[in-house]
Design a protein around this motif. Structure first.
Motif, PDB file in Angstrom:
ATOM      1  N   LYS A   1      45.105  41.809  28.919  1.00 56.27           N
ATOM      2  CA  LYS A   1      43.828  41.322  29.427  1.00 56.27           C
ATOM      3  C   LYS A   1      43.089  42.462  30.125  1.00 56.27           C
ATOM      4  O   LYS A   1      43.709  43.415  30.590  1.00 56.27           O
ATOM      5  CB  LYS A   1      44.046  40.172  30.407  1.00 56.27           C
ATOM      6  N   PRO A   2      41.758  42.374  30.210  1.00 53.34           N
ATOM      7  CA  PRO A   2      40.995  43.431  30.896  1.00 53.34           C
ATOM      8  C   PRO A   2      41.163  43.406  32.404  1.00 53.34           C
ATOM      9  O   PRO A   2      40.759  44.346  33.082  1.00 53.34           O
ATOM     10  CB  PRO A   2      39.544  43.128  30.495  1.00 53.34           C
ATOM     11  N   ARG A   3      41.762  42.308  32.942  1.00 53.59           N
ATOM     12  CA  ARG A   3      41.973  42.172  34.385  1.00 53.59           C
ATOM     13  C   ARG A   3      40.664  42.337  35.143  1.00 53.59           C
ATOM     14  O   ARG A   3      40.550  43.059  36.135  1.00 53.59           O
ATOM     15  CB  ARG A   3      43.024  43.180  34.877  1.00 53.59           C
ATOM     16  N   TYR A   4      39.637  41.605  34.635  1.00 49.81           N
ATOM     17  CA  TYR A   4      38.299  41.657  35.238  1.00 49.81           C
ATOM     18  C   TYR A   4      37.583  40.376  34.867  1.00 49.81           C
ATOM     19  O   TYR A   4      37.749  39.837  33.763  1.00 49.81           O
ATOM     20  CB  TYR A   4      37.527  42.864  34.712  1.00 49.81           C
ATOM     21  N   ALA A   5      36.745  39.876  35.809  1.00 49.22           N
ATOM     22  CA  ALA A   5      35.908  38.702  35.535  1.00 49.22           C
ATOM     23  C   ALA A   5      34.628  38.800  36.346  1.00 49.22           C
ATOM     24  O   ALA A   5      34.595  39.406  37.434  1.00 49.22           O
ATOM     25  CB  ALA A   5      36.653  37.411  35.860  1.00 49.22           C
ATOM     26  N   LYS A   6      33.559  38.199  35.809  1.00 50.49           N
ATOM     27  CA  LYS A   6      32.250  38.256  36.451  1.00 50.49           C
ATOM     28  C   LYS A   6      31.649  36.854  36.452  1.00 50.49           C
ATOM     29  O   LYS A   6      31.693  36.150  35.441  1.00 50.49           O
ATOM     30  CB  LYS A   6      31.343  39.239  35.690  1.00 50.49           C
ATOM     31  N   TYR A   7      31.048  36.476  37.615  1.00 50.61           N
ATOM     32  CA  TYR A   7      30.489  35.130  37.757  1.00 50.61           C
ATOM     33  C   TYR A   7      29.093  35.200  38.381  1.00 50.61           C
ATOM     34  O   TYR A   7      28.822  36.077  39.219  1.00 50.61           O
ATOM     35  CB  TYR A   7      31.388  34.258  38.653  1.00 50.61           C
ATOM     36  N   THR A   8      28.247  34.263  37.959  1.00 47.27           N
ATOM     37  CA  THR A   8      26.960  34.057  38.621  1.00 47.27           C
ATOM     38  C   THR A   8      27.076  32.755  39.407  1.00 47.27           C
ATOM     39  O   THR A   8      27.283  31.674  38.821  1.00 47.27           O
ATOM     40  CB  THR A   8      25.807  33.977  37.613  1.00 47.27           C
ATOM     41  N   ALA A   9      26.944  32.859  40.714  1.00 47.76           N
ATOM     42  CA  ALA A   9      27.229  31.712  41.592  1.00 47.76           C
ATOM     43  C   ALA A   9      26.109  30.688  41.574  1.00 47.76           C
ATOM     44  O   ALA A   9      24.934  31.010  41.333  1.00 47.76           O
ATOM     45  CB  ALA A   9      27.454  32.206  43.014  1.00 47.76           C
ATOM     46  N   THR A  10      26.497  29.480  41.831  1.00 45.54           N
ATOM     47  CA  THR A  10      25.532  28.414  42.110  1.00 45.54           C
ATOM     48  C   THR A  10      25.362  28.321  43.626  1.00 45.54           C
ATOM     49  O   THR A  10      26.154  28.881  44.398  1.00 45.54           O
ATOM     50  CB  THR A  10      26.023  27.073  41.544  1.00 45.54           C
ATOM     51  N   ALA A  11      24.353  27.633  44.064  1.00 46.58           N
ATOM     52  CA  ALA A  11      24.087  27.529  45.500  1.00 46.58           C
ATOM     53  C   ALA A  11      25.264  26.875  46.221  1.00 46.58           C
ATOM     54  O   ALA A  11      25.715  25.798  45.828  1.00 46.58           O
ATOM     55  CB  ALA A  11      22.806  26.738  45.742  1.00 46.58           C
ATOM     56  N   GLY A  12      25.805  27.527  47.238  1.00 45.61           N
ATOM     57  CA  GLY A  12      26.894  26.970  48.040  1.00 45.61           C
ATOM     58  C   GLY A  12      28.264  27.160  47.455  1.00 45.61           C
ATOM     59  O   GLY A  12      29.263  26.722  48.055  1.00 45.61           O
ATOM     60  N   GLN A  13      28.404  27.793  46.289  1.00 43.09           N
ATOM     61  CA  GLN A  13      29.723  27.964  45.676  1.00 43.09           C
ATOM     62  C   GLN A  13      30.566  28.924  46.505  1.00 43.09           C
ATOM     63  O   GLN A  13      30.086  29.955  46.973  1.00 43.09           O
ATOM     64  CB  GLN A  13      29.571  28.490  44.239  1.00 43.09           C
ATOM     65  N   THR A  14      31.880  28.598  46.632  1.00 46.57           N
ATOM     66  CA  THR A  14      32.784  29.446  47.414  1.00 46.57           C
ATOM     67  C   THR A  14      34.007  29.883  46.621  1.00 46.57           C
ATOM     68  O   THR A  14      34.551  30.958  46.871  1.00 46.57           O
ATOM     69  CB  THR A  14      33.244  28.716  48.683  1.00 46.57           C
TER      70      THR A  14
END
Length: 475
Positions: free
Chosen positions: A10-23
């Motif tokens: 696995k690339p051992r990497y991840a990217k996310y775009t958060a929603t309002a209030g996400q933790t």
């Protein structure tokens, strides 16, 4: 691979775009310790990320779990924030393979897992780098990188600090101008049909067969030759030399291939390194219609192969102007039979320059610069005359003539005005200005001589109407 804790590629990497209030966000890869996890956040609308501090900004769960784990932000994200998580295993040993003299397979397996994790992370980082082709040595950065400066390659293939944004912006107008010039030149070249160069170009009519010398060049079988001076102009063109009859070159063996054709004469006494353009228009028949070639000197300027030139130059803005022609010394330029004639003879053997004027194809006048048939020595070519001709083109007289002769400047000839008021210098009459006495110096039939060297005798006259240099009298 460990059966207890299998490590997948696995690339051992991840990217996310958060929603309002996400933790909370997933960590979709295996990791052995919490400290092996790194997180950074880019605020919505910005481009520069900031690395977060574990415990202070986020916590991690799931160490040692095959499916991976998660990280939780201490402060909830805003809508559009970008969170990135990656593995960065700490490079130390977390187990001992041998403890108390006993070999522990589990510890050994754990250490192998960690090695594989580190290998995956190195692979990921390597894939982020700029890579050259296989066998290519990576460039070295020379000098100190400077903020805002681009890196450019030097002659050795290494990287050095180059221009900044200001330098590039300043160069853009010049680059645009250069591109425009290149486009204009390309457009001009596109209108011409460039042909392979010729070893030589003719200077006179030749026999189109056999190996021979052309313009001082000994041509042999297989050489290309520009033939442009044939008595039968339909035989002009580009030929390949042969021991027998010459044949037209394959790139110039049809009329359409010769329209606007351009070639270079490589060698020759007269034509070495010259460029020639075929000026014949479309619609002709090869072998029947005459072909003409003119020397190409510069954009819009041509010189004829036989020193005869007619026509104008059309400028880029559409304006048409008379052609500017430069004729080397010892050459004669003429344009007989046209609306004007221009003749430039070899110095010392006739008129240095003559511009003829014709009406209804009959010579009416001529303007001469330098008549070496009359003058000699240091005075050769020092006069100018406007000459008159009769209805048959025969010379009548000099309307007006200026001559520098024996250090005197003389004006003589015949000048007639159309209103019947006549001011006339009959041929041989003189109005002259000079230094010293005219006696024995200035030839005239009748005239006035003004002495300008400050002597007592300032005005002389001659009235005996005998063409000689005596008889001058002080007035």
């Amino acid at each position: 691979m460990s059966v207890v804790f299998p490590i997948q590629d696995k690339p051992r990497y991840a990217k996310y775009t958060a929603t309002a209030g996400q933790t909370m966000f997933a960590i979709p890869f295996e990791f052995q310790q919490n400290r092996d996890i790194k997180v950074q956040k880019t605020l919505a609308g910005e481009i520069t990320p900031a690395e977060l501090v574990q415990v202070t900004d986020y916590t991690v769960a799931g160490a040692g779990v095959f499916e991976g784990g998660s990280f939780t932000l201490v402060t909830a994200a805003a809508a559009g924030d970008v969170l990135e998580v990656w593995g960065e295993a700490v490079l130390d040993r977390i187990t001992s393979v041998v403890q108390a003299g006993k070999f522990k397979a589990a510890a050994h397996d754990t250490e192998h897992d960690r090695h594989r994790i580190i290998q995956q992370e190195l692979k990921r980082e390597n894939e982020r780098t700029v890579r050259g082709p296989l066998g290519y040595a990576a460039p070295e950065i020379k000098g100190t990188p400077t903020e805002g400066k681009a890196l450019v390659y030097d002659a050795d293939g290494n990287l050095i600090p180059g221009p900044d944004a200001g330098d590039i912006a300043a160069a853009q107008p010049s680059a645009a101008a250069a591109a425009a010039s290149a486009a204009e030149a390309a457009g001009y070249v596109a209108q011409l049909a460039w042909r392979m160069s010729c070893r030589a170009a003719t200077i006179s009519n030749i026999t189109l067969s056999g190996e021979q010398t052309v313009d001082g060049v000994a041509l042999v079988t297989g050489n290309r030759c520009l033939v442009k001076n044939q008595a039968a102009a339909e035989d002009n063109g580009i030929y390949v030399v042969d021991g027998g009859a010459w044949a037209r070159a394959s790139d110039a063996d049809a009329w359409d291939k010769l329209v606007s054709a351009v070639t270079v004469a490589e060698q020759g006494t007269a034509n070495a390194d010259t460029i020639w353009i075929c000026t014949s228009d479309q619609g002709g028949t090869l072998g029947t219609t005459g072909l003409t070639w003119q020397q190409k000197l510069a954009n819009g300027v041509v010189a004829s192969d036989d020193t005869t030139f007619t026509g104008n130059i059309t400028l880029a803005n559409g304006l048409t102007v008379p052609a500017l022609i430069t004729v080397p010394q010892n050459f004669t330029l003429s344009n007989p039979g046209g609306s004007t004639e221009m003749q430039i003879n070899k110095a010392g053997s006739g008129f240095l320059a003559r511009l003829w004027g014709l009406a209804n194809n009959v010579r009416r006048w001529a303007f001469d610069l330098g008549d070496s048939t009359v003058e000699g020595g240091s005075n050769t070519g020092s006069d100018a005359a406007l000459k008159a001709y009769d209805d048959f083109g025969a010379f009548l007289f000099d309307v007006v003539k200026f001559r520098r002769h024996n250090r005197q400047t003389l004006l003589y000839g015949e000048l007639t005005f159309p209103n019947d008021n006549i001011i006339a210098w009959n041929n041989g009459s003189v109005l002259a200005v000079g230094s010293g006495s005219p006696n024995g110096v200035v030839d005239a039939r009748a005239g006035i001589y003004i002495q300008v060297d400050g002597g007592a005798n300032m005005l002389w006259a001659k009235t005996n109407n005998v063409l000689n240099n005596t008889g001058w009298v002080v007035k």
